[in-house]
Design a protein around this motif. Structure first.
Motif, PDB file in Angstrom:
ATOM      1  N   UNK A   1      24.602  38.226  60.509  1.00  0.00           N
ATOM      2  CA  UNK A   1      23.730  37.102  61.192  1.00  0.00           C
ATOM      3  C   UNK A   1      23.301  35.987  59.898  1.00  0.00           C
ATOM      4  N   UNK A   2      23.696  34.690  60.077  1.00  0.00           N
ATOM      5  CA  UNK A   2      23.484  33.849  59.333  1.00  0.00           C
ATOM      6  C   UNK A   2      22.974  32.641  59.690  1.00  0.00           C
ATOM      7  N   UNK A   3      22.201  31.840  58.967  1.00  0.00           N
ATOM      8  CA  UNK A   3      21.706  30.597  59.329  1.00  0.00           C
ATOM      9  C   UNK A   3      23.027  29.355  59.257  1.00  0.00           C
ATOM     10  N   UNK A   4      23.336  28.866  60.263  1.00  0.00           N
ATOM     11  CA  UNK A   4      24.477  27.849  60.186  1.00  0.00           C
ATOM     12  C   UNK A   4      24.040  26.933  59.692  1.00  0.00           C
ATOM     13  N   UNK A   5      23.035  26.352  59.496  1.00  0.00           N
ATOM     14  CA  UNK A   5      22.743  24.969  58.689  1.00  0.00           C
ATOM     15  C   UNK A   5      22.755  25.208  57.113  1.00  0.00           C
ATOM     16  N   UNK A   6      21.987  26.400  56.515  1.00  0.00           N
ATOM     17  CA  UNK A   6      21.837  26.742  55.209  1.00  0.00           C
ATOM     18  C   UNK A   6      22.784  27.705  54.540  1.00  0.00           C
ATOM     19  N   UNK A   7      23.692  28.442  55.976  1.00  0.00           N
ATOM     20  CA  UNK A   7      24.621  29.691  55.164  1.00  0.00           C
ATOM     21  C   UNK A   7      23.815  30.692  54.674  1.00  0.00           C
ATOM     22  N   UNK A   8      22.519  30.714  54.823  1.00  0.00           N
ATOM     23  CA  UNK A   8      21.886  32.088  54.279  1.00  0.00           C
ATOM     24  C   UNK A   8      21.857  32.983  55.353  1.00  0.00           C
ATOM     25  N   UNK A   9      21.860  34.372  54.847  1.00  0.00           N
ATOM     26  CA  UNK A   9      21.738  35.258  55.836  1.00  0.00           C
ATOM     27  C   UNK A   9      20.294  35.514  56.386  1.00  0.00           C
ATOM     28  N   UNK A  10      20.161  35.867  57.698  1.00  0.00           N
ATOM     29  CA  UNK A  10      19.010  36.218  58.192  1.00  0.00           C
ATOM     30  C   UNK A  10      18.643  37.707  58.345  1.00  0.00           C
ATOM     31  N   UNK A  11      17.638  38.130  57.328  1.00  0.00           N
ATOM     32  CA  UNK A  11      17.351  39.456  56.981  1.00  0.00           C
ATOM     33  C   UNK A  11      16.297  39.855  58.194  1.00  0.00           C
ATOM     34  N   UNK A  12      16.269  41.180  58.189  1.00  0.00           N
ATOM     35  CA  UNK A  12      15.317  41.894  59.126  1.00  0.00           C
ATOM     36  C   UNK A  12      15.263  41.520  60.497  1.00  0.00           C
ATOM     37  N   UNK A  13      16.338  41.162  60.980  1.00  0.00           N
ATOM     38  CA  UNK A  13      16.329  40.914  62.562  1.00  0.00           C
ATOM     39  C   UNK A  13      16.711  42.256  63.078  1.00  0.00           C
ATOM     40  N   UNK A  14      15.899  42.701  64.345  1.00  0.00           N
ATOM     41  CA  UNK A  14      16.190  43.773  65.165  1.00  0.00           C
ATOM     42  C   UNK A  14      17.327  43.709  66.084  1.00  0.00           C
ATOM     43  N   UNK A  15      18.111  44.435  66.022  1.00  0.00           N
ATOM     44  CA  UNK A  15      19.351  44.560  67.127  1.00  0.00           C
ATOM     45  C   UNK A  15      19.396  45.693  67.845  1.00  0.00           C
TER      46      UNK A  15
ATOM     47  N   UNK B   1      22.186  47.459  74.667  1.00  0.00           N
ATOM     48  CA  UNK B   1      21.469  47.632  75.698  1.00  0.00           C
ATOM     49  C   UNK B   1      22.048  48.653  76.645  1.00  0.00           C
ATOM     50  N   UNK B   2      21.216  49.630  77.239  1.00  0.00           N
ATOM     51  CA  UNK B   2      21.651  50.659  77.812  1.00  0.00           C
ATOM     52  C   UNK B   2      22.512  51.785  76.769  1.00  0.00           C
ATOM     53  N   UNK B   3      21.967  51.739  75.432  1.00  0.00           N
ATOM     54  CA  UNK B   3      22.418  52.501  74.495  1.00  0.00           C
ATOM     55  C   UNK B   3      21.534  53.776  74.676  1.00  0.00           C
ATOM     56  N   UNK B   4      21.815  54.893  73.580  1.00  0.00           N
ATOM     57  CA  UNK B   4      21.239  56.131  73.911  1.00  0.00           C
ATOM     58  C   UNK B   4      19.498  55.912  73.910  1.00  0.00           C
ATOM     59  N   UNK B   5      19.138  56.726  74.426  1.00  0.00           N
ATOM     60  CA  UNK B   5      17.513  56.732  74.728  1.00  0.00           C
ATOM     61  C   UNK B   5      16.825  57.521  73.590  1.00  0.00           C
ATOM     62  N   UNK B   6      15.505  57.271  73.385  1.00  0.00           N
ATOM     63  CA  UNK B   6      14.880  58.071  72.630  1.00  0.00           C
ATOM     64  C   UNK B   6      13.578  58.688  73.424  1.00  0.00           C
TER      65      UNK B   6
ATOM     66  N   UNK C   1       5.992  44.481  62.270  1.00  0.00           N
ATOM     67  CA  UNK C   1       6.855  44.961  63.499  1.00  0.00           C
ATOM     68  C   UNK C   1       7.281  46.348  63.712  1.00  0.00           C
ATOM     69  N   UNK C   2       6.725  46.859  64.832  1.00  0.00           N
ATOM     70  CA  UNK C   2       6.736  48.312  65.112  1.00  0.00           C
ATOM     71  C   UNK C   2       7.872  48.438  66.332  1.00  0.00           C
ATOM     72  N   UNK C   3       8.769  49.047  66.040  1.00  0.00           N
ATOM     73  CA  UNK C   3       9.931  49.270  67.469  1.00  0.00           C
ATOM     74  C   UNK C   3       9.538  50.833  67.802  1.00  0.00           C
ATOM     75  N   UNK C   4       9.228  50.827  69.407  1.00  0.00           N
ATOM     76  CA  UNK C   4       8.894  52.323  69.881  1.00  0.00           C
ATOM     77  C   UNK C   4       9.556  52.363  71.311  1.00  0.00           C
TER      78      UNK C   4
ATOM     79  N   UNK D   1      11.107  49.681  73.801  1.00  0.00           N
ATOM     80  CA  UNK D   1      12.781  49.651  74.226  1.00  0.00           C
ATOM     81  C   UNK D   1      12.993  50.929  75.324  1.00  0.00           C
ATOM     82  N   UNK D   2      14.196  50.790  75.933  1.00  0.00           N
ATOM     83  CA  UNK D   2      14.758  51.718  76.724  1.00  0.00           C
ATOM     84  C   UNK D   2      15.792  52.420  75.830  1.00  0.00           C
ATOM     85  N   UNK D   3      16.198  51.929  74.743  1.00  0.00           N
ATOM     86  CA  UNK D   3      17.428  52.241  74.063  1.00  0.00           C
ATOM     87  C   UNK D   3      17.007  52.417  72.529  1.00  0.00           C
ATOM     88  N   UNK D   4      17.538  53.310  71.720  1.00  0.00           N
ATOM     89  CA  UNK D   4      17.474  53.379  70.414  1.00  0.00           C
ATOM     90  C   UNK D   4      17.819  52.255  69.697  1.00  0.00           C
ATOM     91  N   UNK D   5      17.168  51.489  68.702  1.00  0.00           N
ATOM     92  CA  UNK D   5      17.614  50.416  67.929  1.00  0.00           C
ATOM     93  C   UNK D   5      18.912  50.642  67.089  1.00  0.00           C
TER      94      UNK D   5
END
Length: 221
Positions: free
Chosen positions: A29-43, A46-51, A69-72, A137-141
């Motif tokens: 994941x990168x910034x197309x203008x600066x070329x710098x990476x984007x850190x700490x983005x949650x990915x 969809x419909x992956x393993x559930x928790x 940021x809390x993911x549950x 979420x429905x799926x584990x991150x």
């Protein structure tokens, strides 16, 4: 306010065996203008393993929310203990969950239950700068991008082996232009070759910015 365009490159790295030829995809994941990476983005896939639902906390300390940021999983319960020597007034009016914990110290009487998937934006009506997010979420991150904007996403063999199907990839970052929802991208299966996607980010806020928009929406309720 200017907007940044971020380009998301999904590169197929071939198949690794985790019992049944799970397809692993290195994500950059990168910034197309600066070329710098984007850190700490949650990915999330969809419909992956559930928790299963969990018990979690967002602590108020030094007049900030921890974690930011809390993911549950859906149906989880979250407590909001106040460890400051001043009272807080925690609230949200996000579609995924609306709640209001009026001025209090210590620990609220009951945790808040989150039964609907989505993004919940949280504020404090006493301290305008305080902000946090809960992703239900429905799926584990799949995880979060590292400091270099990288993450490996695993496609389950049951999905990747079906030709003509699609997989949804969800990406969230607090500086998305609309950070009240996750950006959704579609991957055709089986996937091969690079996939270029883009999302828009808001500029990095100044350290002394106030959340006037959030506060004004609260006071209009």
């Amino acid at each position: 306010m200017y907007k940044l365009t971020v380009t998301l490159f999904l590169l197929l790295a071939g198949s690794l065996c985790y019992g049944a030829n799970t397809n692993t995809i290195p994500l950059q994941l990168t910034d197309s203008l600066s070329g710098k990476p984007v850190a700490n983005a949650v990915v999330l896939l969809e419909n992956g393993p559930a928790e299963s639902p969990i018990e979690a906390e967002i602590v108020q300390k030094n007049r900030n929310f921890h974690p930011h940021t809390l993911i549950i999983p859906k149906h989880s319960r979250v407590d909001f203990p106040n460890q400051d020597n001043t009272q807080h007034h925690v609230y949200s009016f996000s579609p995924a969950k609306t709640f209001n914990i009026e001025l209090y110290a210590g620990r609220p009487t009951e945790p808040v239950v989150f039964n609907k998937t989505g993004v919940v934006e949280i504020g404090c009506n006493i301290h305008d700068h305080m902000q946090a997010f809960i992703l239900i979420t429905d799926s584990a991150p799949s995880g979060r991008t590292d400091e270099r904007g990288r993450l490996t996403v695993e496609i389950p063999p049951s999905a990747d082996s079906d030709s003509g199907k699609e997989a949804g990839l969800l990406v969230w970052h607090p500086r998305l232009t609309d950070n009240t929802r996750m950006a959704r991208f579609t991957i055709e299966l089986p996937h091969s070759g690079p996939l270029e996607l883009s999302v828009e980010l808001s500029p990095e806020p100044a350290s002394n910015d106030r959340l006037d928009g959030l506060q004004n929406r609260f006071r209009e309720l």
